[in-house]
Scaffold this motif. Structure first.
Motif, short mmCIF file in Angstrom:
data_model
loop_
_atom_site.label_atom_id
_atom_site.label_comp_id
_atom_site.label_asym_id
_atom_site.label_seq_id
_atom_site.Cartn_x
_atom_site.Cartn_y
_atom_site.Cartn_z
N ASP A 1 1.40 8.34 3.26
CA ASP A 1 0.44 8.00 2.76
C ASP A 1 -0.09 6.65 2.21
O ASP A 1 0.90 6.35 2.59
N LYS A 2 -1.39 6.77 1.77
CA LYS A 2 -1.35 5.22 1.26
C LYS A 2 -1.51 5.62 0.46
O LYS A 2 -1.19 5.94 -0.71
N PRO A 3 -1.34 4.10 0.22
CA PRO A 3 -1.35 2.69 0.84
C PRO A 3 -0.02 2.53 1.64
O PRO A 3 0.72 2.83 1.07
N TYR B 1 2.92 -6.77 -0.19
CA TYR B 1 2.36 -7.18 1.16
C TYR B 1 3.52 -7.44 2.99
O TYR B 1 3.20 -7.39 4.05
N GLU B 2 4.74 -8.25 1.96
CA GLU B 2 5.90 -8.47 3.00
C GLU B 2 6.53 -7.05 3.61
O GLU B 2 6.91 -7.69 4.03
N ASP B 3 6.57 -6.44 2.26
CA ASP B 3 6.98 -4.65 2.87
C ASP B 3 6.58 -4.42 3.81
O ASP B 3 6.74 -3.87 5.31
N ALA B 4 5.34 -4.05 3.77
CA ALA B 4 4.33 -4.02 5.26
C ALA B 4 4.27 -4.47 6.12
O ALA B 4 4.76 -3.85 7.24
N GLN B 5 4.50 -5.66 6.34
CA GLN B 5 4.88 -6.53 7.58
C GLN B 5 6.34 -6.43 7.97
O GLN B 5 6.67 -6.35 9.14
N ALA B 6 7.15 -6.16 7.34
CA ALA B 6 8.43 -5.48 7.67
C ALA B 6 8.54 -4.40 8.39
O ALA B 6 9.50 -4.18 9.20
N HIS C 1 7.21 4.18 -0.45
CA HIS C 1 6.84 3.95 1.71
C HIS C 1 7.31 3.69 2.41
O HIS C 1 8.21 4.27 4.01
N VAL C 2 7.89 2.23 2.45
CA VAL C 2 8.77 1.25 3.37
C VAL C 2 10.31 1.43 3.30
O VAL C 2 10.83 1.79 5.16
N PRO C 3 10.38 1.90 2.57
CA PRO C 3 12.54 2.37 2.89
C PRO C 3 12.39 3.62 3.21
O PRO C 3 13.36 4.19 4.56
N ILE D 1 -0.20 1.59 11.01
CA ILE D 1 -0.32 0.39 10.87
C ILE D 1 -1.04 -0.27 10.83
O ILE D 1 -0.91 -1.62 9.87
N VAL D 2 -1.65 -0.83 11.64
CA VAL D 2 -2.70 -1.94 11.34
C VAL D 2 -4.06 -1.50 9.99
O VAL D 2 -3.74 -2.54 9.68
N GLU D 3 -3.92 -0.88 9.87
CA GLU D 3 -4.89 -0.57 8.93
C GLU D 3 -4.86 -0.26 7.94
O GLU D 3 -4.65 -0.97 6.61
N GLY D 4 -3.17 0.13 8.04
CA GLY D 4 -2.31 -0.08 6.53
C GLY D 4 -2.04 -1.62 6.15
O GLY D 4 -1.97 -2.29 5.22
N LEU D 5 -1.83 -2.38 7.13
CA LEU D 5 -1.55 -4.14 7.23
C LEU D 5 -3.22 -5.10 6.91
O LEU D 5 -3.12 -5.35 5.63
#
Length: 382
Positions: free
Chosen positions: A107-109, A114-119, A90-92, A351-355
């Motif tokens: 798509d979720k999550p 968590y580190e990738d999500a912050q990036a 998802h992140v890359p 993004i907020v809900e994802g975090l």
């Protein structure tokens, strides 16, 4: 609604489930045209899947980075990409398209860590594009009516919230039998830290947050792996505390024999309680402390504007999973067009809900690893 939006897709090739769901949802309200895709990393499978989806051969890719670069350079390139890959991609994938100036529906999550999500959050801030996370259960009309009842204080101050998501499709070791969706969802390298807690627990958590608006303060979790040889959880039982004193319980299980897709939400306030079941989506029970119980029916009397706006056909003609997904896609289309003109647009999970979802997974894992100790849980990380 003056034009259709050019859509690309990464993942979702032949044999997958969720890619087909996203494609049907995007078509339902005639707001998107699927024009490009990296539907598989295998070139032959990507090409075959593109033919099935009506994508021109020259716009079928086997590398999402190649797709992002080439589509961004085309005058008729994709305006938004839908990401329907396993979690670890998802992140890359999102970063590649955001950095190319292309909006993202994911798509979720949000990520596998968590580190990738912050990036990803940092990339999104720099890119200035739109990001939508498909927590599709927030698209059901009666879920939106439930939210409206809470907002209107029909329940009074909230006291107790119970949400459960019970499935049985992983009750046996089907990942060793070649079931594609099971293989990656039970693999920590592709799914991330959470098994059931990440796959369906985040849905339950977002549904609870969406309807009640309660801000979680802390949790205690017990995560279990009942199927022999499975490294990720297949059952999660969680106690929640909310700011203001409300209490909650969340149960997410993929080994609940006899349950297909048993998502259920119950919310109790000082004056009344409500209950919604995903397998009976057109009904919402409302039970006041003083007075007769009521059942609100989608398309019926007493339904508010939010539910009506998400309704397509008259009551008595069931609406469900695909329509809820389609509502998010329709609102994403509205948001993209509004972005172009600088006009107000609908709020959507992002993004907020994802975090929040990733923080929820991390806190649950930390609690479980420490024998169910209480772990702080902040609802807004971004």
């Amino acid at each position: 609604m003056s034009r259709r939006i050019r859509l690309g897709m990464v993942g979702g090739g032949a044999g997958g489930f969720i890619g087909g769901v996203h494609r049907m949802a995007a078509r339902l309200d005639h707001r998107f045209d699927l024009v490009a895709g990296a539907l598989s990393s295998d070139p032959a499978r990507a090409a075959a899947s593109a033919v099935e989806c009506g994508i021109a051969p020259e716009r079928s890719y086997s590398d999402y980075r190649d797709m992002a670069r080439k589509e961004a350079a085309r005058p008729d390139g994709v305006e938004v990409v839908s990401i329907v890959t396993p979690n670890h991609l998802h992140v890359p994938v999102a970063c590649a398209f955001l950095e190319a100036g292309i909006h993202v529906i994911c798509d979720k999550p949000l990520a596998s860590t968590y580190e990738d999500a912050q990036a990803l959050y940092e990339v999104l801030e720099r890119a200035g594009r739109l990001f939508v996370l498909t927590h599709n259960y927030s698209g059901y009309p009666m879920v939106r009516h439930a939210q409206e009842l809470v907002t209107q204080n029909a329940l009074g101050p909230l006291r107790v919230v119970q949400v459960e998501y019970a499935q049985d499709w992983l009750a046996r070791n089907v990942e060793r039998q070649g079931v594609k969706g099971a293989e990656w969802r039970t693999d920590v390298a592709r799914a991330g830290l959470g098994g059931a807690i990440g796959d369906i627990g985040t849905h339950a958590y977002h549904l609870m947050r969406f309807v009640t608006g309660l801000r979680p303060e802390s949790l205690r979790a017990e995560l279990s792996s009942f199927v022999s040889g499975r490294s990720l959880d297949d059952d999660a039982q969680i106690m929640l505390r909310f700011e203001g004193g409300a209490r909650g319980m969340l149960w997410a299980s993929q080994v609940a024999s006899g349950h297909a897709n048993g998502l259920r939400l119950r919310v109790y306030g000082e004056k009344a309680g409500i209950e919604w079941l995903q397998e009976e989506p057109d009904r919402l029970s409302f039970r006041p402390l003083d007075g007769p119980a009521q059942t609100f029916i989608r398309g019926g009397h007493g339904i508010g504007e939010a539910a009506t706006a998400a309704t397509r056909i008259p009551g008595g003609h069931p609406e469900g999973y695909l329509e809820a997904f389609a509502t998010l896609y329709r609102e994403a289309a509205d948001k993209i067009l509004a972005f172009e003109t600088g006009t107000p647009s609908p709020d959507l999970p992002g993004i907020v809900e994802g975090l929040e979802g990733m923080r929820f997974i991390l806190a649950a894992v930390q609690s479980a690893q420490n024998d169910g100790s209480r772990v702080p849980l902040h609802s807004a990380d971004a």
